[in-house]
Design an enzyme around this catalytic site. Structure first.
Site, PDB file in Angstrom:
ATOM      1  N   LYS A   1       7.328  -4.484  -8.157  1.00 21.94           N
ATOM      2  CA  LYS A   1       7.402  -4.356  -9.616  1.00 21.94           C
ATOM      3  C   LYS A   1       7.374  -5.708 -10.310  1.00 21.94           C
ATOM      4  O   LYS A   1       6.979  -5.828 -11.452  1.00 21.94           O
ATOM      5  CB  LYS A   1       8.650  -3.560 -10.011  1.00 21.94           C
ATOM      6  CG  LYS A   1       9.941  -4.236  -9.614  1.00 21.94           C
ATOM      7  CD  LYS A   1      11.189  -3.403  -9.894  1.00 21.94           C
ATOM      8  CE  LYS A   1      11.465  -2.313  -8.902  1.00 21.94           C
ATOM      9  NZ  LYS A   1      11.675  -2.765  -7.493  1.00 21.94           N
TER      10      LYS A   1
ATOM     11  N   LYS B   1       5.941  12.132  -2.360  1.00 21.27           N
ATOM     12  CA  LYS B   1       6.170  11.002  -1.449  1.00 21.27           C
ATOM     13  C   LYS B   1       7.653  10.640  -1.463  1.00 21.27           C
ATOM     14  O   LYS B   1       8.278  10.589  -2.528  1.00 21.27           O
ATOM     15  CB  LYS B   1       5.342   9.802  -1.907  1.00 21.27           C
ATOM     16  CG  LYS B   1       5.556   8.563  -1.053  1.00 21.27           C
ATOM     17  CD  LYS B   1       4.704   7.397  -1.564  1.00 21.27           C
ATOM     18  CE  LYS B   1       5.456   6.105  -1.432  1.00 21.27           C
ATOM     19  NZ  LYS B   1       4.698   4.957  -1.955  1.00 21.27           N
TER      20      LYS B   1
ATOM     21  N   HIS C   1       0.843  -1.193   0.000  1.00 29.70           N
ATOM     22  CA  HIS C   1       0.000   0.000   0.000  1.00 29.70           C
ATOM     23  C   HIS C   1       0.885   1.252   0.000  1.00 29.70           C
ATOM     24  O   HIS C   1       2.106   1.153   0.149  1.00 29.70           O
ATOM     25  CB  HIS C   1      -0.921   0.007   1.225  1.00 29.70           C
ATOM     26  CG  HIS C   1      -0.179   0.007   2.524  1.00 29.70           C
ATOM     27  ND1 HIS C   1       0.387  -1.133   3.042  1.00 29.70           N
ATOM     28  CD2 HIS C   1       0.120   1.010   3.391  1.00 29.70           C
ATOM     29  CE1 HIS C   1       0.984  -0.833   4.177  1.00 29.70           C
ATOM     30  NE2 HIS C   1       0.852   0.455   4.410  1.00 29.70           N
TER      31      HIS C   1
ATOM     32  N   THR D   1       2.025   4.417  -4.433  1.00 29.69           N
ATOM     33  CA  THR D   1       2.991   4.330  -5.544  1.00 29.69           C
ATOM     34  C   THR D   1       4.081   3.302  -5.249  1.00 29.69           C
ATOM     35  O   THR D   1       4.471   3.096  -4.095  1.00 29.69           O
ATOM     36  CB  THR D   1       3.680   5.693  -5.796  1.00 29.69           C
ATOM     37  OG1 THR D   1       4.188   6.177  -4.547  1.00 29.69           O
ATOM     38  CG2 THR D   1       2.726   6.706  -6.378  1.00 29.69           C
ATOM     39  N   ARG D   2       4.582   2.667  -6.302  1.00 30.81           N
ATOM     40  CA  ARG D   2       5.762   1.811  -6.241  1.00 30.81           C
ATOM     41  C   ARG D   2       6.625   2.116  -7.455  1.00 30.81           C
ATOM     42  O   ARG D   2       6.115   2.356  -8.547  1.00 30.81           O
ATOM     43  CB  ARG D   2       5.374   0.319  -6.295  1.00 30.81           C
ATOM     44  CG  ARG D   2       4.739  -0.218  -5.015  1.00 30.81           C
ATOM     45  CD  ARG D   2       5.766  -0.314  -3.898  1.00 30.81           C
ATOM     46  NE  ARG D   2       5.244  -0.890  -2.672  1.00 30.81           N
ATOM     47  CZ  ARG D   2       4.599  -0.226  -1.707  1.00 30.81           C
ATOM     48  NH1 ARG D   2       4.362   1.062  -1.834  1.00 30.81           N
ATOM     49  NH2 ARG D   2       4.198  -0.841  -0.615  1.00 30.81           N
TER      50      ARG D   2
ATOM     51  N   CYS E   1       4.690   0.645   6.578  1.00 33.44           N
ATOM     52  CA  CYS E   1       4.628  -0.477   5.632  1.00 33.44           C
ATOM     53  C   CYS E   1       5.730  -1.467   6.037  1.00 33.44           C
ATOM     54  O   CYS E   1       6.649  -1.098   6.762  1.00 33.44           O
ATOM     55  CB  CYS E   1       4.865   0.090   4.236  1.00 33.44           C
ATOM     56  SG  CYS E   1       4.491  -1.009   2.883  1.00 33.44           S
TER      57      CYS E   1
ATOM     58  N   HIS F   1      15.111   3.858   2.400  1.00 35.43           N
ATOM     59  CA  HIS F   1      15.110   2.449   2.020  1.00 35.43           C
ATOM     60  C   HIS F   1      15.986   1.734   3.057  1.00 35.43           C
ATOM     61  O   HIS F   1      17.184   1.982   3.109  1.00 35.43           O
ATOM     62  CB  HIS F   1      15.693   2.330   0.610  1.00 35.43           C
ATOM     63  CG  HIS F   1      15.755   0.932   0.074  1.00 35.43           C
ATOM     64  ND1 HIS F   1      14.693   0.048   0.100  1.00 35.43           N
ATOM     65  CD2 HIS F   1      16.782   0.260  -0.544  1.00 35.43           C
ATOM     66  CE1 HIS F   1      15.051  -1.095  -0.462  1.00 35.43           C
ATOM     67  NE2 HIS F   1      16.313  -0.995  -0.855  1.00 35.43           N
TER      68      HIS F   1
HETATM   69  C1  FAD Z   1       7.429   1.144   2.213  1.00 36.21           C
HETATM   70  C2  FAD Z   1       7.618   0.184   1.089  1.00 36.21           C
HETATM   71  C3  FAD Z   1       8.051   0.654  -0.140  1.00 36.21           C
HETATM   72  C4  FAD Z   1       8.278  -0.224  -1.197  1.00 36.21           C
HETATM   73  N1  FAD Z   1       8.656   0.272  -2.401  1.00 36.21           N
HETATM   74  C5  FAD Z   1       8.793  -0.570  -3.459  1.00 36.21           C
HETATM   75  C6  FAD Z   1       9.012  -0.038  -4.759  1.00 36.21           C
HETATM   76  O1  FAD Z   1       9.069   1.167  -4.958  1.00 36.21           O
HETATM   77  N2  FAD Z   1       9.131  -0.929  -5.786  1.00 36.21           N
HETATM   78  C7  FAD Z   1       9.036  -2.274  -5.602  1.00 36.21           C
HETATM   79  O2  FAD Z   1       9.151  -3.021  -6.569  1.00 36.21           O
HETATM   80  N3  FAD Z   1       8.798  -2.790  -4.368  1.00 36.21           N
HETATM   81  C8  FAD Z   1       8.657  -1.972  -3.311  1.00 36.21           C
HETATM   82  N4  FAD Z   1       8.378  -2.466  -2.063  1.00 36.21           N
HETATM   83  C9  FAD Z   1       8.311  -3.920  -1.872  1.00 36.21           C
HETATM   84  C10 FAD Z   1       7.011  -4.495  -2.313  1.00 36.21           C
HETATM   85  O3  FAD Z   1       5.949  -3.603  -2.053  1.00 36.21           O
HETATM   86  C11 FAD Z   1       6.830  -5.838  -1.632  1.00 36.21           C
HETATM   87  O4  FAD Z   1       7.928  -6.669  -1.997  1.00 36.21           O
HETATM   88  C12 FAD Z   1       5.552  -6.506  -2.073  1.00 36.21           C
HETATM   89  O5  FAD Z   1       4.455  -5.624  -1.964  1.00 36.21           O
HETATM   90  C13 FAD Z   1       5.340  -7.748  -1.223  1.00 36.21           C
HETATM   91  O6  FAD Z   1       4.166  -8.396  -1.661  1.00 36.21           O
HETATM   92  P1  FAD Z   1       3.642  -9.682  -0.875  1.00 36.21           P
HETATM   93  O7  FAD Z   1       2.572 -10.261  -1.724  1.00 36.21           O
HETATM   94  O8  FAD Z   1       4.811 -10.539  -0.496  1.00 36.21           O
HETATM   95  O9  FAD Z   1       3.066  -9.106   0.502  1.00 36.21           O
HETATM   96  P2  FAD Z   1       1.634  -8.468   0.785  1.00 36.21           P
HETATM   97  O10 FAD Z   1       1.171  -7.691  -0.389  1.00 36.21           O
HETATM   98  O11 FAD Z   1       1.710  -7.816   2.106  1.00 36.21           O
HETATM   99  O12 FAD Z   1       0.693  -9.735   0.854  1.00 36.21           O
HETATM  100  C14 FAD Z   1       0.734 -10.701   1.870  1.00 36.21           C
HETATM  101  C15 FAD Z   1      -0.708 -11.038   2.160  1.00 36.21           C
HETATM  102  O13 FAD Z   1      -0.780 -12.217   2.968  1.00 36.21           O
HETATM  103  C16 FAD Z   1      -1.884 -12.070   3.815  1.00 36.21           C
HETATM  104  N5  FAD Z   1      -1.748 -13.037   4.900  1.00 36.21           N
HETATM  105  C17 FAD Z   1      -0.788 -13.064   5.840  1.00 36.21           C
HETATM  106  N6  FAD Z   1      -0.948 -14.118   6.680  1.00 36.21           N
HETATM  107  C18 FAD Z   1      -2.038 -14.780   6.235  1.00 36.21           C
HETATM  108  C19 FAD Z   1      -2.731 -15.938   6.691  1.00 36.21           C
HETATM  109  N7  FAD Z   1      -2.294 -16.645   7.759  1.00 36.21           N
HETATM  110  N8  FAD Z   1      -3.838 -16.329   6.057  1.00 36.21           N
HETATM  111  C20 FAD Z   1      -4.287 -15.618   4.962  1.00 36.21           C
HETATM  112  N9  FAD Z   1      -3.661 -14.507   4.493  1.00 36.21           N
HETATM  113  C21 FAD Z   1      -2.556 -14.099   5.115  1.00 36.21           C
HETATM  114  C22 FAD Z   1      -1.829 -10.620   4.227  1.00 36.21           C
HETATM  115  O14 FAD Z   1      -3.066 -10.160   4.727  1.00 36.21           O
HETATM  116  C23 FAD Z   1      -1.415  -9.946   2.933  1.00 36.21           C
HETATM  117  O15 FAD Z   1      -2.537  -9.487   2.199  1.00 36.21           O
HETATM  118  C24 FAD Z   1       8.110  -1.614  -1.009  1.00 36.21           C
HETATM  119  C25 FAD Z   1       7.657  -2.090   0.230  1.00 36.21           C
HETATM  120  C26 FAD Z   1       7.387  -1.199   1.255  1.00 36.21           C
HETATM  121  C27 FAD Z   1       6.893  -1.733   2.577  1.00 36.21           C
END
Ligand code: FAD
Length: 370
Positions: free
Chosen positions: A342, A261, A43, A46-47, A309, A265
């Site tokens: 990304k 924003k 969330h 932007t990314r 985040c 990092h």
């Molecule tokens: C501040 C910040 C800035 C970033 N900037 C960039 C950027 O500019 N460019 C880039 O490429 N990446 C960026 N990233 C990294 C990127 O956003 C993350 O790598 C990516 O969003 C991770 O996705 P995910 O699916 O692993 O996690 P999430 O999207 O968090 O999904 C995990 C999901 O699992 C669910 N879940 C957890 N436990 C359970 C359970 N037991 N049962 C059911 N559901 C469960 C959660 O509710 C959640 O919805 C950034 C990250 C952050 C925090």
């Protein structure tokens, strides 16, 4: 019995659900909240997406595929998801950010140029590098809208027939020889394969394993530009990453309508997803403001808002996308070390290939269980 169960429907899980349902698989997915939400890692409006990947050249073919897949998702969903702004990797010549971006750009023959501090100031008046800094400019970089991306992936998965169950945390799972069962507060579900894409909660679904992951609290801040907003418009201001004072990093975006924003990092507190502090202190705002004053002085206006985040880091800050070491029918795709968004659609494609025992066309050597 379903073909595939997915635990966690954030960036990676929703991408896998979309890709698998597009291939005709019977998918059931679970999320503890209702994505897109503000409790995990996907969330904050932007990314950054960038191609001259300073972390390692092995990511370049993957990000190139991700560009295609994001554009494809825009076509099928009718949503605007990716805005190209170009990108600058700024720092001392030879620092990891500049040298790494240059190495990837040269190795893969990417369009790029190297700008002096004077060039940067002349072309991008919002930015104020120190005289000893240079930048790698890449024209393809841009901005993704993470909430819209996750929503579009989920909507397309649902249209493809996936069953998506929200506000239903998975408490545990068990692998049998020909299937996996997944338990929630509402029942027990069976699937041939399981994908664990639970982001910062991944450790709770892998009990008893000694995992080296580190969950890091990261704060995003929005500021109002001082005076004219024009230099921050996306037509005039690219995404920008900075390495400064040795090993410190921050990054900033153009003003996409909600202010400028920016965030550090890394350098955040190590926490767990269950006990993270969500409020942001004045000191945290001031620390980022101090960096902005030096390098993006016209963004030193009114503080608009901040949000917390979560990064899920591996020790080497590469990803972790692999089969579970004890169960070949279980895949883990979670720790993306703060730079995974990304790649979400390409990781979705890789997960679909692994689940369906298809060859993967990318080098996953850096992402293995280790
Ligand atoms: C501040 C910040 C800035 C970033 N900037 C960039 C950027 O500019 N460019 C880039 O490429 N990446 C960026 N990233 C990294 C990127 O956003 C993350 O790598 C990516 O969003 C991770 O996705 P995910 O699916 O692993 O996690 P999430 O999207 O968090 O999904 C995990 C999901 O699992 C669910 N879940 C957890 N436990 C359970 C359970 N037991 N049962 C059911 N559901 C469960 C959660 O509710 C959640 O919805 C950034 C990250 C952050 C925090």
């Amino acid at each position: 019995m379903h073909d595939v169960a997915i635990v966690g429907l954030g960036a990676m899980g929703s991408a896998a659900a979309f890709e698998l349902s597009r291939r005709g698989a019977d998918v059931i997915g679970f999320d503890r909240f209702t994505p897109p939400h503000t409790f995990g890692s996907s969330h904050g409006d932007t990314r950054i997406i960038r191609e001259a990947y300073f972390e390692h050249p092995v990511y370049v073919p993957m990000v190139q595929r991700a560009f295609e897949l994001w554009r494809d998702l825009e076509r099928v969903s009718g949503s605007a998801l990716l805005r190209q702004t170009g990108g600058l990797m700024i720092g001392a010549p030879g620092c990891a950010l500049v040298a790494g971006a240059l190495h990837s750009a040269r190795m893969h023959g990417l369009a790029h140029s190297v700008l002096s501090a004077g060039d940067i100031r002349a072309r991008f008046p919002a930015l104020n590098p120190s005289p000893d800094m240079v930048a790698v400019w890449e024209p393809r970089a841009g901005v993704l809208s993470p909430e819209a991306c996750v929503a579009a992936q989920l909507e397309q998965a649902r249209r493809g027939g996936a069953t998506l169950r929200f506000a239903e945390p998975v408490s545990h799972w068990q692998a049998e020889h020909d299937h996996v069962s997944v338990t929630t507060g509402l029942g027990r579900f069976r699937a041939r394969r399981l994908i664990i894409s639970a982001g910062a909660w991944v450790g709770t679904l892998l009990p008893g394993m000694r995992l080296p992951f580190r969950i890091e609290r990261q704060v995003l801040h929005w500021f109002e530009p001082v005076g004219d907003v024009d230099p921050f418009k996306p037509e005039r201001c690219p995404i920008h990453l900075w390495q400064f004072d040795g090993e410190r990093f921050f990054y900033g975006f153009p003003d996409m309508g909600a202010g400028v924003k920016a965030a550090f990092h890394h350098g955040g507190d190590v926490i767990t997803a269950a006990d993270v502090r969500r409020d942001v202190t004045i000191d945290e705002v001031q620390a980022l403001r101090a960096a902005m004053r030096r390098f993006v002085p016209a963004a030193d206006g009114r503080h608009l808002t901040s949000t917390v985040c979560l990064y899920t880091n591996t020790p080497d800050e590469h990803f972790w996308v692999d089969r579970h070491p004890g169960h070949a029918n279980v895949l883990v795709a979670s720790p993306c070390s703060g730079h995974g968004f990304k790649f979400a659609p390409v990781i979705g494609e890789i997960l679909a290939d692994l689940v369906q025992d298809q060859p993967v066309r990318f080098d996953l050597g850096l992402f293995r269980w280790r």
